[in-house]
Design an enzyme around this catalytic site. Sequence first.
Site, PDB file in Angstrom:
ATOM      1  N   HIS A  40      -3.271 -10.139  -4.117  1.00  0.00           N
ATOM      2  CA  HIS A  40      -4.643  -9.987  -3.662  1.00  0.00           C
ATOM      3  C   HIS A  40      -5.834  -9.575  -4.670  1.00  0.00           C
ATOM      4  CE1 HIS A  40      -2.205  -9.037   0.424  1.00  0.00           C
ATOM      5  NE2 HIS A  40      -2.316 -10.336   0.209  1.00  0.00           N
ATOM      6  N   SER A  60       5.857  -1.571   1.803  1.00  0.00           N
ATOM      7  CA  SER A  60       5.029  -2.674   2.549  1.00  0.00           C
ATOM      8  C   SER A  60       5.605  -3.063   3.926  1.00  0.00           C
ATOM      9  CB  SER A  60       4.920  -3.874   1.721  1.00  0.00           C
ATOM     10  OG  SER A  60       4.400  -4.828   2.527  1.00  0.00           O
ATOM     11  N   ASP A  95      -5.175  -1.573  -7.018  1.00  0.00           N
ATOM     12  CA  ASP A  95      -5.586  -0.461  -7.388  1.00  0.00           C
ATOM     13  C   ASP A  95      -5.341  -0.294  -8.748  1.00  0.00           C
ATOM     14  OD1 ASP A  95      -2.706   0.316  -7.403  1.00  0.00           O
ATOM     15  OD2 ASP A  95      -2.876   1.284  -5.507  1.00  0.00           O
ATOM     16  N   ALA A 136       0.754  -1.279   0.066  1.00  0.00           N
ATOM     17  CA  ALA A 136      -0.035   0.078  -0.024  1.00  0.00           C
ATOM     18  C   ALA A 136       0.838   1.243  -0.066  1.00  0.00           C
ATOM     19  CB  ALA A 136      -0.869   0.050   1.276  1.00  0.00           C
ATOM     20  N   ASN A 171      10.908   1.623   2.551  1.00  0.00           N
ATOM     21  CA  ASN A 171       9.782   1.785   3.385  1.00  0.00           C
ATOM     22  C   ASN A 171      10.054   2.775   4.374  1.00  0.00           C
ATOM     23  OD1 ASN A 171       7.063   0.410   3.567  1.00  0.00           O
ATOM     24  ND2 ASN A 171       7.840   0.300   5.552  1.00  0.00           N
ATOM     25  N   ARG A 211      -1.869   0.283   7.586  1.00  0.00           N
ATOM     26  CA  ARG A 211      -1.559   0.082   9.062  1.00  0.00           C
ATOM     27  C   ARG A 211      -0.886   1.232   9.525  1.00  0.00           C
ATOM     28  NH1 ARG A 211      -1.631  -4.357   6.648  1.00  0.00           N
ATOM     29  NH2 ARG A 211      -2.741  -5.894   7.526  1.00  0.00           N
ATOM     30  N   CYS A 253     -20.547 -12.274  -9.603  1.00  0.00           N
ATOM     31  CA  CYS A 253     -21.733 -12.407  -8.931  1.00  0.00           C
ATOM     32  C   CYS A 253     -21.703 -13.637  -8.356  1.00  0.00           C
ATOM     33  CB  CYS A 253     -22.871 -12.491  -9.838  1.00  0.00           C
ATOM     34  SG  CYS A 253     -24.443 -12.870  -8.945  1.00  0.00           S
TER      35      CYS A 253
HETATM   36  P1  NAD Z   1       0.606  -1.427   5.162  1.00  0.00           P
HETATM   37  O1  NAD Z   1      -0.274  -0.564   5.542  1.00  0.00           O
HETATM   38  O2  NAD Z   1       0.709  -2.596   6.177  1.00  0.00           O
HETATM   39  O3  NAD Z   1       2.192  -1.126   4.969  1.00  0.00           O
HETATM   40  C1  NAD Z   1       2.545   0.053   4.232  1.00  0.00           C
HETATM   41  C2  NAD Z   1       3.748   0.731   4.489  1.00  0.00           C
HETATM   42  O4  NAD Z   1       4.174   1.474   3.535  1.00  0.00           O
HETATM   43  C3  NAD Z   1       3.860   0.982   6.064  1.00  0.00           C
HETATM   44  O5  NAD Z   1       5.033   0.665   6.780  1.00  0.00           O
HETATM   45  C4  NAD Z   1       4.167   2.512   5.861  1.00  0.00           C
HETATM   46  O6  NAD Z   1       4.868   3.214   6.849  1.00  0.00           O
HETATM   47  C5  NAD Z   1       4.676   2.588   4.217  1.00  0.00           C
HETATM   48  N1  NAD Z   1       4.622   3.579   3.533  1.00  0.00           N
HETATM   49  C6  NAD Z   1       3.761   4.488   3.517  1.00  0.00           C
HETATM   50  N2  NAD Z   1       3.741   5.414   2.536  1.00  0.00           N
HETATM   51  C7  NAD Z   1       4.954   5.266   2.074  1.00  0.00           C
HETATM   52  C8  NAD Z   1       5.765   5.904   1.217  1.00  0.00           C
HETATM   53  N3  NAD Z   1       5.129   7.034   0.464  1.00  0.00           N
HETATM   54  N4  NAD Z   1       7.072   5.777   0.938  1.00  0.00           N
HETATM   55  C9  NAD Z   1       7.468   4.571   1.592  1.00  0.00           C
HETATM   56  N5  NAD Z   1       6.641   3.819   2.598  1.00  0.00           N
HETATM   57  C10 NAD Z   1       5.626   4.333   2.803  1.00  0.00           C
HETATM   58  O7  NAD Z   1       0.358  -2.269   3.807  1.00  0.00           O
HETATM   59  P2  NAD Z   1       0.817  -3.618   2.813  1.00  0.00           P
HETATM   60  O8  NAD Z   1       1.876  -4.174   3.565  1.00  0.00           O
HETATM   61  O9  NAD Z   1       0.424  -3.536   1.526  1.00  0.00           O
HETATM   62  O10 NAD Z   1      -0.219  -4.620   3.600  1.00  0.00           O
HETATM   63  C11 NAD Z   1      -1.616  -4.628   3.615  1.00  0.00           C
HETATM   64  C12 NAD Z   1      -2.653  -4.767   2.627  1.00  0.00           C
HETATM   65  O11 NAD Z   1      -3.092  -3.732   2.077  1.00  0.00           O
HETATM   66  C13 NAD Z   1      -2.539  -5.742   1.539  1.00  0.00           C
HETATM   67  O12 NAD Z   1      -3.197  -6.744   1.684  1.00  0.00           O
HETATM   68  C14 NAD Z   1      -3.175  -4.662   0.339  1.00  0.00           C
HETATM   69  O13 NAD Z   1      -3.850  -5.447  -0.562  1.00  0.00           O
HETATM   70  C15 NAD Z   1      -3.854  -3.768   1.190  1.00  0.00           C
HETATM   71  N6  NAD Z   1      -4.098  -2.326   0.611  1.00  0.00           N
HETATM   72  C16 NAD Z   1      -3.935  -1.868  -0.697  1.00  0.00           C
HETATM   73  C17 NAD Z   1      -4.118  -0.686  -1.032  1.00  0.00           C
HETATM   74  C18 NAD Z   1      -4.234  -0.272  -2.622  1.00  0.00           C
HETATM   75  O14 NAD Z   1      -4.417  -0.908  -3.517  1.00  0.00           O
HETATM   76  N7  NAD Z   1      -3.474   0.865  -2.824  1.00  0.00           N
HETATM   77  C19 NAD Z   1      -4.319   0.195   0.022  1.00  0.00           C
HETATM   78  C20 NAD Z   1      -4.446  -0.107   1.327  1.00  0.00           C
HETATM   79  C21 NAD Z   1      -4.212  -1.404   1.728  1.00  0.00           C
END
Ligand code: NAD
Length: 237
Positions: free
Chosen positions: A101, A175, A86, A6, A200, A18, A109
């Site tokens: 994911h 992530s 996205d 994300a 990250n 998170r 449906c």
């Molecule tokens: P997560 O929220 O657990 O982790 C995101 C990490 O990225 C965090 O550690 C955060 O501090 C860091 N971060 C945020 N902005 C940043 C930036 N600009 N540069 C560098 N680091 C940055 O998300 P995850 O690990 O992807 O896991 C969670 C789930 O979230 C996944 O299953 C995903 O499907 C879903 N998700 C997807 C979207 C999307 O499609 N854009 C959005 C939200 C969540």
Amino acid sequence: VALTGAGVSTESGIPDFRSPTGMWAEFDPLEYATMGAFRRDPAKVWRFYAPRFSMLTDAEPNAAHAALAELERRGLLRAVVTQNIDLLHERAGSRDFVEVHGSIRSSTCPGCGAGYPLAEVLPLIEAGGGAPSCPSCGGILKPDVVFFDELLPPEAIDRAYELASEARLMLVVGSSLEVWPVAELPLVTLRAGGKVAVVNRGPTAVDDRAHVKLDGSAGEVLQAAVASLEADDDRSR
Ligand code: NAD
């Protein structure tokens, strides 16, 4: 091979999950992103997803997505494995991407099994007051994203493991690596003798084993990496 989460899309205005400002600070995932919740009350689940669909389709790819597409064009990146739903990697020009994911590209449906592309689902969301009904049987569509209590699409996760085991370098971007089984992918790369680099903001589960950890903006760091390749090109001309 890049593994994105994300955090690669927050600079496009899409909140992550998170961080303190992330989605789960506001919504309880168990009430909005499980099959149980969807079966109990699909309209309620769509009250979460309908605004999310419009936010995701309005968002534009950012410098991080563009840099990963450029690394692929240069033959330096084999594929992007993403947890994001996205579509921004594809829209930025990445060609080989694995969506472990699922994505908002289509909805299905649960009643009759009919599938609909995003372009057809958006007007159905509008017409259904937020919850899109199946034009053939009237059931409420489910987005083809993986809910917390669902298995990952087998072809996608199998390909992700294969890519991880063959990668000379896995570049983790944005992530927290808290979601399994995706969190295991960098470990697969390490076990196979490859290296891991992490870009990250904030800690990840693999920081202590990564060969490189850059705590900064995904867009800024990846754009700087591409700029330094371009500077090398200029020097060798
Ligand atoms: P997560 O929220 O657990 O982790 C995101 C990490 O990225 C965090 O550690 C955060 O501090 C860091 N971060 C945020 N902005 C940043 C930036 N600009 N540069 C560098 N680091 C940055 O998300 P995850 O690990 O992807 O896991 C969670 C789930 O979230 C996944 O299953 C995903 O499907 C879903 N998700 C997807 C979207 C999307 O499609 N854009 C959005 C939200 C969540």
